[in-house]
Design a protein around this motif. Structure first.
Motif, short mmCIF file in Angstrom:
data_model
loop_
_atom_site.label_atom_id
_atom_site.label_comp_id
_atom_site.label_asym_id
_atom_site.label_seq_id
_atom_site.Cartn_x
_atom_site.Cartn_y
_atom_site.Cartn_z
N MET A 1 98.95 -23.46 49.99
CA MET A 1 99.83 -24.28 50.81
C MET A 1 101.26 -23.74 50.75
O MET A 1 101.71 -23.29 49.70
CB MET A 1 99.82 -25.73 50.33
N ILE A 2 101.92 -23.78 51.89
CA ILE A 2 103.34 -23.42 51.95
C ILE A 2 104.09 -24.61 52.54
O ILE A 2 103.69 -25.16 53.57
CB ILE A 2 103.57 -22.17 52.83
N PHE A 24 102.23 -25.83 55.79
CA PHE A 24 101.18 -24.94 56.29
C PHE A 24 100.02 -25.02 55.30
O PHE A 24 100.16 -24.67 54.13
CB PHE A 24 101.71 -23.51 56.42
N GLU A 25 98.89 -25.49 55.78
CA GLU A 25 97.78 -25.86 54.91
C GLU A 25 96.87 -24.68 54.59
O GLU A 25 96.68 -23.78 55.40
CB GLU A 25 96.98 -27.00 55.56
N ARG A 26 96.28 -24.73 53.42
CA ARG A 26 95.34 -23.71 52.97
C ARG A 26 93.99 -23.89 53.66
O ARG A 26 93.54 -25.00 53.92
CB ARG A 26 95.16 -23.81 51.45
N GLY A 27 93.33 -22.77 53.98
CA GLY A 27 91.98 -22.80 54.51
C GLY A 27 91.87 -23.02 56.00
O GLY A 27 90.76 -23.20 56.53
N LYS A 28 93.01 -22.99 56.71
CA LYS A 28 92.98 -23.13 58.17
C LYS A 28 94.12 -22.33 58.78
O LYS A 28 95.16 -22.14 58.14
CB LYS A 28 93.08 -24.59 58.59
N PRO A 29 93.95 -21.84 60.01
CA PRO A 29 95.06 -21.13 60.67
C PRO A 29 96.16 -22.12 61.07
O PRO A 29 95.89 -23.13 61.72
CB PRO A 29 94.41 -20.51 61.91
N ASN A 188 89.68 -19.01 51.82
CA ASN A 188 90.48 -20.21 51.56
C ASN A 188 91.94 -19.86 51.30
O ASN A 188 92.54 -20.27 50.31
CB ASN A 188 89.91 -21.00 50.37
N ILE A 189 92.51 -19.08 52.22
CA ILE A 189 93.90 -18.66 52.10
C ILE A 189 94.78 -19.47 53.07
O ILE A 189 94.27 -20.16 53.95
CB ILE A 189 94.06 -17.16 52.38
N THR A 190 96.08 -19.37 52.87
CA THR A 190 97.04 -20.00 53.77
C THR A 190 97.46 -18.98 54.81
O THR A 190 98.09 -17.98 54.48
CB THR A 190 98.27 -20.51 53.00
N THR A 191 97.10 -19.22 56.06
CA THR A 191 97.38 -18.29 57.15
C THR A 191 98.38 -18.90 58.12
O THR A 191 98.20 -20.04 58.57
CB THR A 191 96.08 -17.93 57.89
#
Length: 249
Positions: A1-2, A24-29, A188-191
């Motif tokens: 998360m950012i 900006f959430e983790r695991g979703k664009p 499961n990254i923050t994109t």
């Protein structure tokens, strides 16, 4: 998360970012959208640390970037992968050398381990066996995939993409969007993706932030775009003829 809080940035007497906050959430664009000149790329550069904001705070999970010491900033940057607009590959380096570049700069891995990482990254983006090709020998879409491989080769926790579909035909753009979505969900990254491509918005817009003249005017996802009552956002989205038809039902 950012998490970003009240990000402001001016160049001279021109105010570019006017107090932007969001998660900006983790695991979703997570998409940042808006017309040219709205501050999208400046915000992205502030988030990744290429530009220092005049005010505000940027948090990478438990770490605060803005006022962090050198060691903390270095550790955060090691976890960041960046896909630049146009791919930004080194013309004089092979595909393998381009993808290996972050490992050469940021790590002290032995050559064999670096090569294993490169081959794994190329396989993930569908370019296994293309190691010795030069950028000039592959298509624009393949160059973008090489750029993505370079961005993820260091097992990045955070992936940033600046206009990933610029210069690509619609079919290739969909392939790049699908690849970004797949990598984001699987790892499961923050994109965070900066774009003005409405096909991307409707395809992978799980979380969308709309900027207008340096302000955040709307936030939502691809499923509630039609319910917006923000004029500037509607003007941007429904400038596209297909989107206008969808709006009218």
């Amino acid at each position: 998360m950012i998490k970003i809080e009240n990000i402001k940035k001016s160049f001279g007497d021109k105010e570019i970012l006017k107090g932007i906050s969001g998660v900006f959430e983790r695991g979703k664009p997570n998409l940042i959208i808006g017309s040219s000149g709205t501050g999208k790329s400046v915000l992205l550069k502030c988030i990744v640390g290429l530009i220092a904001p005049d005010e505000g705070h940027i948090h990478y999970d438990e770490h605060e970037l803005t006022n962090a010491n050198r060691d903390t900033k270095t550790e955060i940057r090691r976890q960041i992968g960046m896909l630049f607009q146009g791919g930004a590959l080194f013309d004089s380096k092979t595909v393998e050398q381009n993808v290996m570049f972050p490992l050469d700069v940021l790590t002290k891995m032995p050559k064999g381990e670096k090569l294993d990482r490169v081959n794994s990254a190329l396989e993930r983006v569908g370019l296994a066996g293309q190691n010795q090709k030069m950028p000039s020998e592959i298509s624009g879409g393949m160059q973008k995939r090489v750029g993505i491989a370079r961005a993820i080769v260091n097992d990045s926790n955070y992936l940033f993409c600046d206009e990933p579909n610029s210069g690509l035909d619609p079919q290739t753009s969909i392939l790049i969007d699908d690849l970004i979505l797949e990598l984001t969900e699987e790892s499961n990254i923050t994109t965070v993706v900066v774009t003005h491509d409405m096909n991307s918005v409707m395809g992978i817009g799980e979380k969308i932030m709309f900027l207008y003249k340096g302000k955040k005017l709307w936030e939502g996802n691809k499923n509630n775009i039609m319910d917006s009552n923000v004029k500037e956002f509607d003007d941007f989205v429904f400038a596209n003829k297909v989107m206008r038809k969808l709006k009218k039902g």
